[in-house]
Design a protein around this motif. Sequence first.
Motif, mmCIF file in Angstrom:
data_model
loop_
_atom_site.group_PDB
_atom_site.id
_atom_site.type_symbol
_atom_site.label_atom_id
_atom_site.label_comp_id
_atom_site.label_asym_id
_atom_site.label_seq_id
_atom_site.Cartn_x
_atom_site.Cartn_y
_atom_site.Cartn_z
ATOM 1 N N GLU A 46 46.614 26.677 -46.341
ATOM 2 C CA GLU A 46 45.447 27.284 -45.693
ATOM 3 C C GLU A 46 45.788 28.563 -44.918
ATOM 4 O OE1 GLU A 46 42.562 26.205 -46.336
ATOM 5 O OE2 GLU A 46 43.161 24.356 -47.351
ATOM 6 N N ASN A 47 47.012 29.059 -45.077
ATOM 7 C CA ASN A 47 47.440 30.306 -44.402
ATOM 8 C C ASN A 47 47.296 30.220 -42.881
ATOM 9 O OD1 ASN A 47 48.053 31.729 -46.840
ATOM 10 N ND2 ASN A 47 45.854 32.054 -47.147
ATOM 11 N N ILE A 48 47.732 29.095 -42.323
ATOM 12 C CA ILE A 48 47.731 28.903 -40.874
ATOM 13 C C ILE A 48 49.089 29.332 -40.322
ATOM 14 C CG2 ILE A 48 47.398 27.278 -38.975
ATOM 15 C CD1 ILE A 48 44.936 27.719 -40.809
ATOM 16 N N GLU A 49 49.066 30.228 -39.353
ATOM 17 C CA GLU A 49 50.320 30.699 -38.754
ATOM 18 C C GLU A 49 50.838 29.658 -37.762
ATOM 19 O OE1 GLU A 49 51.885 34.345 -35.917
ATOM 20 O OE2 GLU A 49 50.105 34.673 -37.174
ATOM 21 N N VAL A 50 52.088 29.232 -37.945
ATOM 22 C CA VAL A 50 52.686 28.181 -37.118
ATOM 23 C C VAL A 50 53.898 28.744 -36.377
ATOM 24 C CG1 VAL A 50 53.676 25.868 -37.109
ATOM 25 C CG2 VAL A 50 51.988 26.485 -38.839
ATOM 26 N N SER A 51 54.064 28.327 -35.129
ATOM 27 C CA SER A 51 55.268 28.721 -34.388
ATOM 28 C C SER A 51 55.700 27.569 -33.489
ATOM 29 C CB SER A 51 55.009 29.983 -33.555
ATOM 30 O OG SER A 51 54.060 29.729 -32.540
ATOM 31 N N VAL A 52 57.011 27.480 -33.286
ATOM 32 C CA VAL A 52 57.592 26.432 -32.431
ATOM 33 C C VAL A 52 58.615 27.083 -31.508
ATOM 34 C CG1 VAL A 52 58.867 24.262 -32.356
ATOM 35 C CG2 VAL A 52 57.322 24.719 -34.259
ATOM 36 N N THR A 53 58.515 26.802 -30.241
ATOM 37 C CA THR A 53 59.520 27.248 -29.266
ATOM 38 C C THR A 53 59.954 26.049 -28.450
ATOM 39 O OG1 THR A 53 57.821 27.826 -27.635
ATOM 40 C CG2 THR A 53 58.569 29.587 -29.117
ATOM 41 N N SER A 54 61.215 26.055 -28.017
ATOM 42 C CA SER A 54 61.726 24.912 -27.262
ATOM 43 C C SER A 54 62.771 25.372 -26.259
ATOM 44 C CB SER A 54 62.323 23.872 -28.210
ATOM 45 O OG SER A 54 62.710 22.725 -27.510
ATOM 46 N N SER A 55 62.625 24.892 -25.019
ATOM 47 C CA SER A 55 63.600 25.178 -23.959
ATOM 48 C C SER A 55 63.737 23.918 -23.107
ATOM 49 C CB SER A 55 63.136 26.365 -23.114
ATOM 50 O OG SER A 55 61.950 26.042 -22.407
ATOM 51 N N ASP A 56 64.565 23.999 -22.088
ATOM 52 C CA ASP A 56 64.736 22.823 -21.224
ATOM 53 C C ASP A 56 63.511 22.566 -20.360
ATOM 54 O OD1 ASP A 56 65.026 25.109 -19.770
ATOM 55 O OD2 ASP A 56 66.779 24.438 -18.633
ATOM 56 N N LYS A 57 62.581 23.559 -20.313
ATOM 57 C CA LYS A 57 61.379 23.397 -19.510
ATOM 58 C C LYS A 57 60.177 22.973 -20.341
ATOM 59 C CE LYS A 57 62.684 26.736 -15.926
ATOM 60 N NZ LYS A 57 62.298 27.991 -15.243
ATOM 61 N N LEU A 58 60.047 23.539 -21.546
ATOM 62 C CA LEU A 58 58.835 23.294 -22.308
ATOM 63 C C LEU A 58 59.081 23.437 -23.817
ATOM 64 C CD1 LEU A 58 56.031 22.614 -21.064
ATOM 65 C CD2 LEU A 58 55.339 24.952 -21.638
ATOM 66 N N THR A 59 58.466 22.528 -24.595
ATOM 67 C CA THR A 59 58.457 22.630 -26.058
ATOM 68 C C THR A 59 57.013 22.848 -26.482
ATOM 69 O OG1 THR A 59 60.393 21.224 -26.366
ATOM 70 C CG2 THR A 59 58.884 21.440 -28.236
ATOM 71 N N THR A 60 56.798 23.888 -27.286
ATOM 72 C CA THR A 60 55.426 24.280 -27.630
ATOM 73 C C THR A 60 55.256 24.402 -29.136
ATOM 74 O OG1 THR A 60 55.227 25.514 -25.553
ATOM 75 C CG2 THR A 60 53.630 26.025 -27.301
ATOM 76 N N PHE A 61 54.185 23.770 -29.639
ATOM 77 C CA PHE A 61 53.745 23.928 -31.029
ATOM 78 C C PHE A 61 52.442 24.716 -31.011
ATOM 79 C CE2 PHE A 61 56.710 20.563 -31.427
ATOM 80 C CZ PHE A 61 57.107 20.497 -32.759
ATOM 81 N N SER A 62 52.359 25.759 -31.853
ATOM 82 C CA SER A 62 51.175 26.614 -31.851
ATOM 83 C C SER A 62 50.676 26.814 -33.277
ATOM 84 C CB SER A 62 51.497 27.972 -31.220
ATOM 85 O OG SER A 62 50.413 28.861 -31.348
ATOM 86 N N TYR A 63 49.324 26.695 -33.460
ATOM 87 C CA TYR A 63 48.685 26.893 -34.770
ATOM 88 C C TYR A 63 47.558 27.901 -34.598
ATOM 89 C CZ TYR A 63 51.031 22.403 -35.444
ATOM 90 O OH TYR A 63 51.961 21.385 -35.485
ATOM 91 N N LYS A 64 47.520 28.910 -35.436
ATOM 92 C CA LYS A 64 46.515 29.972 -35.306
ATOM 93 C C LYS A 64 45.505 29.858 -36.458
ATOM 94 C CE LYS A 64 47.890 33.942 -33.669
ATOM 95 N NZ LYS A 64 48.472 35.307 -33.578
ATOM 96 N N PHE A 65 44.221 29.525 -36.092
ATOM 97 C CA PHE A 65 43.136 29.379 -37.066
ATOM 98 C C PHE A 65 42.208 30.587 -37.003
ATOM 99 C CE2 PHE A 65 44.537 25.123 -36.013
ATOM 100 C CZ PHE A 65 44.510 24.445 -37.214
ATOM 101 N N LYS A 66 41.614 30.914 -38.143
ATOM 102 C CA LYS A 66 40.627 31.997 -38.185
ATOM 103 C C LYS A 66 39.298 31.472 -37.671
ATOM 104 C CE LYS A 66 39.318 36.108 -40.102
ATOM 105 N NZ LYS A 66 38.274 36.516 -39.198
ATOM 106 N N ILE A 67 38.708 32.172 -36.693
ATOM 107 C CA ILE A 67 37.423 31.760 -36.123
ATOM 108 C C ILE A 67 36.314 32.073 -37.102
ATOM 109 C CG2 ILE A 67 35.776 32.139 -34.253
ATOM 110 C CD1 ILE A 67 38.087 32.756 -32.416
ATOM 111 N N MET A 68 35.411 31.159 -37.242
ATOM 112 C CA MET A 68 34.284 31.360 -38.158
ATOM 113 C C MET A 68 33.342 32.399 -37.594
ATOM 114 S SD MET A 68 31.626 28.562 -39.619
ATOM 115 C CE MET A 68 30.299 29.046 -40.704
ATOM 116 N N GLY A 69 32.941 33.356 -38.456
ATOM 117 C CA GLY A 69 31.979 34.380 -38.064
ATOM 118 C C GLY A 69 32.615 35.665 -37.592
ATOM 119 N N ASP A 70 33.970 35.662 -37.279
ATOM 120 C CA ASP A 70 34.621 36.889 -36.811
ATOM 121 C C ASP A 70 35.341 37.556 -37.979
ATOM 122 O OD1 ASP A 70 33.676 36.183 -34.427
ATOM 123 O OD2 ASP A 70 35.598 35.988 -33.394
#
Length: 405
Positions: free
Chosen positions: A381-405
């Motif tokens: 579905e061409n979703i942009e994914v990114s993962v970052t990880s440190s001793d403070k925080l681990t983050t998963f991010s997914y970027k979706f296209k907004i409908m109508g924009d």
Amino acid sequence: MKIKSIFQNITIKRANLFTILFIFLLTMIFVTLLVDEMYKDYERALQQSSLVKSDTFSDSKKLEQNKKKLKALLVKTVLAIMTLSFILFGVFLGFNTLFNKLLQRDTQTFLDFFKKAVDHDEAINPNTIFFQDFKDMVGYANEMVSKINEQKKSLKELNLGLEERVKKKTAALLEINKNLEEEKTFSQDLLNAQKEFLRYTVHETNTPLSVILTSIELYLMKHPKDRQLSKIEAAVKNIFSIYDDLSYLVKKDQIEYKKTVINLNNFLNSRIDFFTEVAEFSKIHFNFISPDEELYIYFNETKLQRVVDNTLTNAIKYTLPGENVYIKLVKVGAYVEFIVSSRSKIIKDTDKVFEAYYREEKSRDGFGLGLGLVKSICEEENIEVSVTSSDKLTTFSYKFKIMGD
């Protein structure tokens, strides 16, 4: 240029003819010059004799006789010289012809040898050669033939050996190919049986899970919730999540997942509510930061549920006890980012975390299929994914296209 071309293609026979003509020409020139010189001497002698004064008739008669004798002598001498010249030329021509015939015979022997060398391996008999230079060449030519014969034999033996080895290898490869085909058929049958088993298991699991969840909800309507019931509910919801993953894997190549308009805010709220009991049982709390506006995407609900559920269950599994799991929706231009963050152990290799069957903590339960499934959906579905990880925080991010924009 034409003369050069003639000499480049000259044969021994032609060279011999040119040589004879050249020598004959030189002989004729030599005879002509000699006769001319003698004739000049004759004329000088006549002039000197005419200058001698003589009054007597007898002396005049004698002078006339001397002239005739001198002329006859000149003719005899000229004839003798010409005869001698032709005799010498004939002798030379005879010897030249003899040697040329011997030369041509030796040369022809070599020409015949090289013509036959293509198909026959015959050597040259040195006794048939006259000139010593050609005899030396015979030795080299026969040695060459001998070496070529040895190489031919070696190549023939090598070819026979190669043919035999090729036959053996071919037979072995055919046998291997046959075995591979049998193994392929067996593997395909096994895979089909596995798919059928999974399809049957998924189908049969849905009913008891639904009954258990419904029973729990009905029980809670009449009785207060206790710890044991919370354990059962959390376990059933985990099983439900695994069931949904298996159901998607079994059906994804057989049915078309159509897209619909989805209110992302409401969808996340429903999935967070579903996993809240599981998170609290693991001493983890959800913190959903919802935007002020409603955000809509055009997506398939089943696929979106697999992305969200696997990300949330992964966060529950690896977040440290007593910590919060922060869930955010952030609008970025024409896109909306679905972000899940929590404090957990550092992910050493963020590139491999989405690979199927990969688990950094081997002691944890599971097969490592969830995030692999998420990655495949995001790629489709061409979703942009990114993962970052440190001793403070681990983050998963997914970027979706907004409908109508």
